[in-house]
Design a protein around this motif. Structure first.
Motif, PDB file in Angstrom:
ATOM      1  N   ASP A  34       0.830  -1.199   0.000  1.00 55.74           N
ATOM      2  CA  ASP A  34       0.000   0.000   0.000  1.00 55.74           C
ATOM      3  C   ASP A  34       0.872   1.258   0.000  1.00 55.74           C
ATOM      4  O   ASP A  34       1.708   1.444   0.880  1.00 55.74           O
ATOM      5  CB  ASP A  34      -0.865  -0.037   1.273  1.00 55.74           C
ATOM      6  N   THR A  73      -7.044   3.248  -2.059  1.00 51.28           N
ATOM      7  CA  THR A  73      -6.759   1.840  -1.793  1.00 51.28           C
ATOM      8  C   THR A  73      -7.801   0.841  -2.300  1.00 51.28           C
ATOM      9  O   THR A  73      -7.497  -0.015  -3.130  1.00 51.28           O
ATOM     10  CB  THR A  73      -6.559   1.651  -0.275  1.00 51.28           C
ATOM     11  N   LYS A 137      -5.634  -4.231   6.266  1.00 50.31           N
ATOM     12  CA  LYS A 137      -6.689  -3.224   6.444  1.00 50.31           C
ATOM     13  C   LYS A 137      -8.036  -3.957   6.407  1.00 50.31           C
ATOM     14  O   LYS A 137      -8.260  -4.799   5.533  1.00 50.31           O
ATOM     15  CB  LYS A 137      -6.661  -2.169   5.332  1.00 50.31           C
ATOM     16  N   ASP A 203       1.935   3.094   3.500  1.00 45.05           N
ATOM     17  CA  ASP A 203       0.829   4.048   3.414  1.00 45.05           C
ATOM     18  C   ASP A 203       0.631   4.750   4.765  1.00 45.05           C
ATOM     19  O   ASP A 203       0.444   5.966   4.818  1.00 45.05           O
ATOM     20  CB  ASP A 203      -0.449   3.307   3.006  1.00 45.05           C
ATOM     21  N   HIS A 207       1.012   8.831   5.312  1.00 44.19           N
ATOM     22  CA  HIS A 207      -0.051   9.708   5.822  1.00 44.19           C
ATOM     23  C   HIS A 207       0.411  10.458   7.068  1.00 44.19           C
ATOM     24  O   HIS A 207       0.041  11.606   7.283  1.00 44.19           O
ATOM     25  CB  HIS A 207      -1.304   8.891   6.146  1.00 44.19           C
ATOM     26  N   HIS A 255      -1.361   2.509  -5.116  1.00 41.25           N
ATOM     27  CA  HIS A 255      -1.094   3.907  -5.463  1.00 41.25           C
ATOM     28  C   HIS A 255       0.261   4.263  -4.880  1.00 41.25           C
ATOM     29  O   HIS A 255       0.773   3.542  -4.009  1.00 41.25           O
ATOM     30  CB  HIS A 255      -2.173   4.843  -4.890  1.00 41.25           C
ATOM     31  N   HIS A 264      -2.801  10.885  -1.234  1.00 43.29           N
ATOM     32  CA  HIS A 264      -2.542  10.377  -2.591  1.00 43.29           C
ATOM     33  C   HIS A 264      -3.804  10.416  -3.413  1.00 43.29           C
ATOM     34  O   HIS A 264      -4.034   9.531  -4.233  1.00 43.29           O
ATOM     35  CB  HIS A 264      -2.001   8.941  -2.493  1.00 43.29           C
TER      36      HIS A 264
HETATM   37 ZN   LIG Z   1      -3.595   5.888   1.961  1.00 41.80          ZN
END
Ligand SMILES: [Zn+2]
Length: 357
Positions: A34, A73, A137, A203, A207, A255, A264
């Motif tokens: 991710d 995502t 996730k 990811d 963030h 991504h 993103h």
């Molecule tokens: Zn993200």
């Protein structure tokens, strides 16, 4: 060992017909990292990333693309699993990026789309391949709710392997646990298998601290953390005679990140839409550039140029992954899919035509 590995590889390739685009394996692992930007695994620093470095010893590109309309995502993972874009007449239509509602409240791909959306798990499971999803996730539950015993489509291919298309679904919190579940599952030695593994750590770091690719940044540390687990997974495969040479790995990302700075969401930004696509064919081979290898069948575009869904041909996109995984298992394409629907993504140089005497 190198001699043995080469022999095994030649043996695998010798089964390939003249028109085949890729060798065939008993097991395929699709890994999604991710928020993995390609530049973080490129350059001289990649010696510190033994897992990614090994995966780059095969056909690969650092300029694959996400979906044309979304760089978040869940929509992109649904694209990987179904080989459809997010939007448009052939799209899967799942645009939400949060935990899905329960199936009875609309939380399936079929209910959103209006008709059943077939996945790589359907095609594999219906042909007797054991399937698993291990994700970090919880929103990945959309991929199970859509394909479980209640919502999955009848298996009309040969033996009835059931409506539920995902044999194992695990949500874990850490990269280490995702790898532990993966190796534990592989150690059970399913006859043939398709495993989808998701690592969220880069990811999360992006963030919180931005997609900062400088040495020593939290983002790079998170990439290193995932690399450690990938390297360990590959070491486990190497060490198991039942798996060695029989497992292909496809690694990509949903991504990149950095536009805007701590996210993103801007889908036209190269920092977000450029992602790696690395394919490891069971042993470390010569690195080949996937875009160059496929220049007669996929668009070749500067990595900084945005390309919409309407371009023909399309550049190599991560939505190809579902049909590519099936291609590597020797199985047909996903019904209703559009990305790599011909399963013509070339992974090896086609044999030169024999000279006439
Ligand atoms: Zn993200």
């Amino acid at each position: 060992m190198p001699v043995f590995a080469t022999a095994a590889l030649l043996l695998a390739f010798s089964n390939v017909g003249l028109t085949a685009s890729a060798p065939v394996f008993d097991h395929v692992i699709v890994i999604s990292v991710d928020g993995l930007r390609p530049d973080v695994i490129d350059g001289p620093e990649d010696g510190a990333l033994p897992g990614f470095s090994r995966l780059k010893r095969g056909p690969h590109t650092l300029q694959a693309r996400t979906d044309a309309t979304m760089t978040v995502t869940l929509p992109n993972h649904v694209s990987m699993a179904t080989s459809r874009p997010v939007a448009g007449p052939n799209g899967h239509g799942w645009t939400e990026n949060i935990d899905p509602p329960a199936a009875r409240h609309g939380g399936t791909l079929c209910k959103k789309h209006g008709s059943y959306v077939t996945s790589m798990f359907d095609v594999a499971h219906n042909r007797g391949v054991t399937t698993a999803i291990i994700a970090t996730k919880s929103k990945f539950s959309i991929l199970v709710q859509s394909f479980d015993d209640a919502e999955g489509e009848m298996d009309r291919d040969g033996n009835d392997d059931g409506k539920g298309k995902v044999d194992l679904f695990a949500i874990t919190r850490t990269s280490r646990m995702a790898r532990d579940h993966s190796t534990g599952w592989l150690a059970l030695h399913p006859k043939r298998s398709l495993l989808f593994v998701h690592f969220a750590a880069p990811d999360g770091a992006g963030h919180e601290f931005e997609w900062d690719t400088a040495m020593g940044s939290p983002y790079r540390a998170a990439v290193k953390e995932v690399d450690t687990e990938i390297a360990a997974l590959m070491t486990m495969i190497d060490a198991d005679p039942a798996l060695r040479g029989r497992v292909a790995i496809i690694l990509t990302a949903d991504h990149g990140g950095g536009v805007p700075a701590k996210t993103h969401t801007e889908w036209t930004a190269p920092e977000n839409f450029n992602v790696p696509l690395l394919i490891w064919l069971g042993s470390d081979t010569a690195a080949t550039e996937l875009i160059a290898l496929n220049s007669d069948r996929r668009a070749v575009v500067p990595s900084t140029t945005y390309v919409g869904d309407d371009a023909v041909p399309q550049p190599i996109r991560t939505a190809e992954v579902g049909n590519l995984a099936l291609q590597l298992l020797g199985l047909p394409a996903i019904p209703g899919s559009v990305a790599n629907a011909q399963q013509d993504l070339l992974l090896i140089e086609p044999p030169a035509p024999k000279a006439t005497q």
